[in-house]
Enzyme design. Structure first.
Site, mmCIF file in Angstrom:
data_model
loop_
_atom_site.group_PDB
_atom_site.id
_atom_site.type_symbol
_atom_site.label_atom_id
_atom_site.label_comp_id
_atom_site.label_asym_id
_atom_site.label_seq_id
_atom_site.Cartn_x
_atom_site.Cartn_y
_atom_site.Cartn_z
ATOM 1 C CD GLU A 47 -2.912 -1.167 2.312
ATOM 2 O OE1 GLU A 47 -3.043 -0.153 3.017
ATOM 3 O OE2 GLU A 47 -3.484 -2.230 2.557
ATOM 4 C CG HIS B 123 -8.233 6.285 1.834
ATOM 5 N ND1 HIS B 123 -8.225 6.061 0.484
ATOM 6 C CD2 HIS B 123 -7.681 5.184 2.403
ATOM 7 C CE1 HIS B 123 -7.698 4.869 0.245
ATOM 8 N NE2 HIS B 123 -7.357 4.315 1.393
ATOM 9 N NE ARG C 186 -3.833 5.854 3.125
ATOM 10 C CZ ARG C 186 -4.316 4.908 3.921
ATOM 11 N NH1 ARG C 186 -4.853 5.224 5.067
ATOM 12 N NH2 ARG C 186 -4.255 3.653 3.557
ATOM 13 C CG HIS D 72 -8.979 6.850 5.930
ATOM 14 N ND1 HIS D 72 -9.968 5.912 5.745
ATOM 15 C CD2 HIS D 72 -7.824 6.143 6.073
ATOM 16 C CE1 HIS D 72 -9.446 4.688 5.781
ATOM 17 N NE2 HIS D 72 -8.151 4.805 5.996
ATOM 18 N NE ARG E 208 -3.671 5.371 9.425
ATOM 19 C CZ ARG E 208 -4.249 4.487 8.627
ATOM 20 N NH1 ARG E 208 -3.965 3.206 8.742
ATOM 21 N NH2 ARG E 208 -5.111 4.867 7.725
HETATM 22 C C1 SIN Z 1 -6.933 1.033 2.618
HETATM 23 O O1 SIN Z 1 -7.294 -0.118 2.497
HETATM 24 O O2 SIN Z 1 -6.582 1.733 1.678
HETATM 25 C C2 SIN Z 1 -6.957 1.639 3.978
HETATM 26 C C3 SIN Z 1 -5.955 1.013 4.829
HETATM 27 C C4 SIN Z 1 -5.615 1.940 5.944
HETATM 28 O O3 SIN Z 1 -6.272 2.967 6.132
HETATM 29 O O4 SIN Z 1 -4.640 1.668 6.631
#
Ligand code: SIN
Length: 532
Positions: A122, A237, A286, A347, A382
């Site tokens: 991610e 997010h 992010r 988020h 985060r």
């Molecule tokens: C996501 O699945 O993109 C969110 C995961 C997260 O917020 O850590």
């Protein structure tokens, strides 16, 4: 008036991953535990988590991805934009494998089976280290396993109860909770209270969070005299599903793991959004991706961008990302054939109630774990999928800290009566104002306008659970705005259009406490240490 009273060693407020992990561990340690849920035990924010748990498992150092705890720490510090506490980060991340094993002991099952567990990437991760369940339903699997265990244990579950106050005795020690439901009030006397209430997404008009995420824990902790910090860092997010102009409330998430599997971000004219923005491209941290999307939307005059995952095909998307696939289909989008319309949405609360790495706050008898807490792991932004891991590790550690502390601490005296006349702003107006002025791209005029809205209140007695939430939202909005106004720089999720650069002198956390009049104010910088 108090209609009933119960007693416990530990009252756990909130039943997401941190709360249930703590409650279950505390029962194992022989404590009398009561877990309090605003609605039902299962109805927290955890069940909406899609991505997974970022964890470096033993032996993984030798895997082709060449991962290590050091590499995970490095990615976390880099995402945190200079405000993570390195020592806290290292101890929390290193404790991941045993915390995940404890979760597996409660019956959680991960994709690929344990021997060959699947890993994805991610945003901000340089290695494939995010494990997941049910494709993109990791939170639901965790909640299923923990809630199932909690319902089968020696633990009282108080459902449908709102907490209106953390009660203290005449020395300031925690003595329990004042509770409220639709029928009236009650008192839960407890020697220790753990706040595990999750985040504050409902402070904004549109968020990926459940309805219960109304910032309750931060409000309760502030009123109990606890120190909070890093509240200005509200993470957006990058990719919530776009439901149309002015969509309100909980927005379906489109997990970052789709970008981990190669999906790309395009603007509405079809041009790539992330090219040349960051070396990690669409998998940048992010804050970087959400800001780039926001800038591109401003340039194109559109209120969304597109996530193209068509290379995966409909069958693979349905298998690997069933939740996202179903959400897209529900708005008439077939992600196997066409790009998914997405937009940033509130988020995650990166800051919160200041704790040590055992969950102890600055108030004797008060503990916090999970999203509500500020351990120093997240800094100014985060790292994706570090939060479920933090909830598992810190939930367990907080329970152990409570058990240890109770062996040496005295019993609290009778709780002092609580004061329930509170300033309450209009929720709808507050949410619109926070979205307009305290989202991605803030400036001093906007923050002042939002503070004026948060200060436009009526003082009311808390008579209903909704009143309790609204009072909390009002206080937490003022606290977030106070911290955001004090941070005259851009860092992590806090983007100031009037102060676009980082300022060295602000490479520190900003703490917020309540002054004597009950207003949130920045506290001495020295009060929060540990910034790496
Ligand atoms: C996501 O699945 O993109 C969110 C995961 C997260 O917020 O850590």
């Amino acid at each position: 008036m108090t209609a009933w009273e119960v007693t416990a060693d530990l009252a756990v407020v909130g039943t997401g991953v941190a709360g249930l992990t703590a409650a279950l561990r505390a029962v194992e340690l022989g404590l009398r535990v009561v877990a309090v849920a605003k609605t039902t035990v299962e109805d927290g924010n955890t069940r909406w988590a899609q991505g997974g748990i970022a964890v470096v498992l033993p032996g993984q150092r030798l895997s082709p991805s060449g991962d290590s705890v050091d590499a995970h720490v490095a990615d976390t510090l880099s995402a945190g934009a200079g405000l993570c506490d390195e020592a806290a980060t290292r101890t929390i991340l290193a404790a991941g494998p045993s915390a995940v094993n404890a979760l597996r002991a409660h019956g959680a099952v991960f994709d690929g089976g344990w021997a060959d567990v699947q890993r994805t990437r991610e945003g901000g991760h340089r290695a494939y280290r995010v494990i997941h369940a049910g494709g993109d339903a990791t939170g639901a699997e965790i909640e299923r396993a923990l809630a199932g265990s909690a319902r089968g244990r020696q633990m009282a579950l108080l459902e449908g109860q709102s907490v209106t106050e953390v009660l203290r005795d005449d020395t300031g020690r925690v003595a329990g909770l004042a509770l409220l439901d639709e029928h009236g009030g009650g008192v839960l006397r407890a020697r220790a209270v753990l706040l595990a209430t999750g985040g504050l997404g409902q402070l904004y008009a549109a968020s990926t969070n459940a309805d219960v995420a109304t910032g309750d824990g931060v409000a309760l902790a502030l009123r109990a005299g606890a120190l909070t910090a890093d509240l200005e860092f509200v993470q957006f997010h990058p990719t919530a599903l776009y439901l149309g102009t002015g969509a309100r409330g909980r927005q379906p998430l489109v997990t970052e793991a789709i970008r981990g599997e190669g999906a790309v971000l395009l603007d509405t004219a079809g041009a790539p959004v992330m090219t040349g923005v960051h070396p990690l491209g669409a998998l940048a941290p992010r804050d970087v991706v959400a800001a780039a999307i926001t800038r591109r939307m401003a340039v194109t005059g559109s209120d969304h961008v597109l996530l193209d995952a068509t290379h995966l095909g409909g069958v693979e998307l349905r298998r690997r990302f069933p939740t996202v696939h179903a959400a897209c289909r529900s708005i008439g989008v077939d992600p196997g054939y066409e790009p998914i319309p997405v937009v940033p949405a509130a988020h995650y609360q990166c800051g919160g109630v200041v704790t040590d790495t055992s969950g102890r706050t600055t108030v004797p008898g008060l503990y916090a774990a999970g999203e509500v807490a500020r351990t120093g792991l997240h800094g100014a932004n985060r790292l994706a999928s570090n939060s479920l891991l933090e909830g598992l590790v810190m939930g367990g550690r907080a329970a152990e800290a409570v058990a240890a502390d109770l062996t040496v601490s005295r019993c609290p005296g009778p709780p002092l009566p609580c004061y329930q006349l509170r300033p309450i702003a209009d929720r709808d107006v507050l949410q619109q104002s926070m979205s307009a002025h305290a989202g991605i791209g803030r400036d001093s005029a906007g923050l002042a306008a939002a503070s004026a809205v948060a200060g436009t209140t009526t003082r009311r007695r808390i008579r209903t659970p909704r009143d309790a939430e609204d009072a909390g939202l009002t206080l937490v909005a003022a606290a977030v705005l106070a911290a955001a106004a004090a941070r005259t720089e851009s860092r992590g999720c806090h983007l100031r259009t009037d102060h676009p650069r980082q300022a060295k002198r602000l490479r520190r956390s900003i703490a917020v406490v309540l002054d004597d009049a009950g207003n949130p104010v920045p506290a001495e910088p020295a009060l929060v240490g540990g910034v790496a």
